[in-house]
Write an enzyme that holds these catalytic residues in place. Structure first.
Site, PDB file in Angstrom:
ATOM      1  N   PRO A   2      28.605  23.317  -1.571  1.00 48.36           N
ATOM      2  CA  PRO A   2      28.206  24.734  -1.420  1.00 48.36           C
ATOM      3  C   PRO A   2      27.718  25.256  -0.039  1.00 48.36           C
ATOM      4  O   PRO A   2      26.502  24.661   0.404  1.00 48.36           O
ATOM      5  CB  PRO A   2      27.043  25.214  -2.533  1.00 48.36           C
ATOM      6  CG  PRO A   2      26.745  23.843  -3.030  1.00 48.36           C
ATOM      7  CD  PRO A   2      27.761  22.739  -2.465  1.00 48.36           C
ATOM      8  N   GLU A   3      28.225  26.204   0.543  1.00 45.46           N
ATOM      9  CA  GLU A   3      27.622  26.838   1.573  1.00 45.46           C
ATOM     10  C   GLU A   3      27.019  28.191   1.344  1.00 45.46           C
ATOM     11  O   GLU A   3      26.990  28.526   0.304  1.00 45.46           O
ATOM     12  CB  GLU A   3      28.533  26.854   2.652  1.00 45.46           C
ATOM     13  CG  GLU A   3      29.098  25.350   3.289  1.00 45.46           C
ATOM     14  CD  GLU A   3      30.426  25.225   4.224  1.00 45.46           C
ATOM     15  OE1 GLU A   3      30.340  26.207   5.160  1.00 45.46           O
ATOM     16  OE2 GLU A   3      31.133  24.529   4.353  1.00 45.46           O
TER      17      GLU A   3
END
Length: 287
Positions: A2-3
């Site tokens: 997850p960014e």
DNA sequence: AAGAGGCCCTGATAGC
DNA sequence: TGCTATCAGGGCCTCT
């Protein structure tokens, strides 16, 4: 992985679900995340309200009614699920799990509300959950982080001057959270492709126009990804309707050996390892 | 002070 | 088939 966009998607749905809800109970099955969850974690949250869910960079920030914060970082493989009385909702699609259902293993933390609970699952345990006592401590905790790409501080003067006095390739800077926060390995490759800059280019060689492009496309790619509900690395289908679609818009990431999407370009996408991270680019479009 | 490299961790996959 | 090696990489730490 997850960014910023994926964490923002999770924030939105989590906020909707738990805003102004009171925590009834906390269950911890494994305290050994990236940092050990302190023994008083459960009692700290119990009987308190979550006033809202915020985000900075890749961090989720649960605001607690006593003005403290519960900070969650998903690391590489962290996911948050909502287990309702009736249905299961998966809030992130970025884990390596293919199942739309709640994984049986690695459900480390459960926060239980009146008629539902949220579950933190993280196979690799690179993520962490921390209590931050107050605003000052939160500020201190984030002190080392650079501005988000959307921040007005992330402007041409900041970027150009930052690069000028340093010697490192541009790819490394984009994933360096001290320089700019929220970008990870996937979006770094995508931003450089759109900017037509080779990832190995020494950052202090970039001219102002190239810096402008990086600023522009960093915002654009992340906003587009949020709009598309983030990126799902695995191609699974899920009935809960919270799946991301941005992976379909990837120009280079995980496209090694496939045709460059630039009209008129006949080159194939190349993968290089830069500082032990895989980096994807087009050798023709990105000089 | 900047930057390089190591470490944490599990699951998927490749190779023998 | 079953073993071992390798890779995936975000954040933090140490060393130079």
């Amino acid at each position: 992985m997850p960014e910023l966009p994926e964490v923002e998607i999770i924030r939105q749905s989590l906020n909707k679900k738990i805003k102004q809800k009171k925590v009834l109970k906390v269950i911890i099955r494994n305290r050994n995340l990236r940092f050990k969850i302190p023994l008083n974690f459960e009692s700290h949250l119990k009987e308190k309200k979550i006033t809202k869910v915020e985000r900075f960079s890749k961090y989720l920030i649960l605001n607690i009614s006593d003005n403290s914060f519960c900070m969650i970082h998903l690391g590489m493989s962290g996911t948050i699920h909502i287990l309702d009385n009736k249905k299961l909702l998966k809030l992130t699609n970025t884990s390596f799990y293919n199942s739309p259902f709640l994984p049986k293993k690695h459900n480390h933390v459960e926060i239980i509300f009146n008629n539902f609970k949220i579950i933190y699952n993280d196979p690799r345990r690179f993520g962490f959950i921390q209590i931050i006592k107050n605003k000052e401590e939160l500020k201190e905790r984030f002190r080392h982080l650079g501005p988000e790409p959307f921040d007005v501080k992330f402007d041409i003067d900041y970027v150009y001057n930052y690069f000028k006095k340093r010697k490192k390739n541009i790819k490394n800077f984009l994933i360096d959270q001290n320089f700019v926060s929220g970008i990870g390995n996937i979006y770094a490759s995508e931003i450089l492709f759109l900017s037509k800059i080779n990832p190995s280019t020494n950052a202090n060689l970039l001219n102002k126009l190239e810096c402008q492009k990086i600023i522009f496309y960093a915002k654009k790619v992340l906003l587009k990804a949020i709009e598309k509900g983030g990126s799902s690395i695995q191609n699974f289908t899920n009935t809960s309707g919270v799946e991301g679609n941005f992976q379909k818009n990837f120009n280079v990431y995980q496209r090694e050996g496939l045709a460059c999407k630039t009209i008129g370009c006949t080159d194939l996408i190349t993968k290089n390892i830069i500082s032990k991270r895989s980096t994807f680019f087009c050798n023709t479009c990105q000089k």
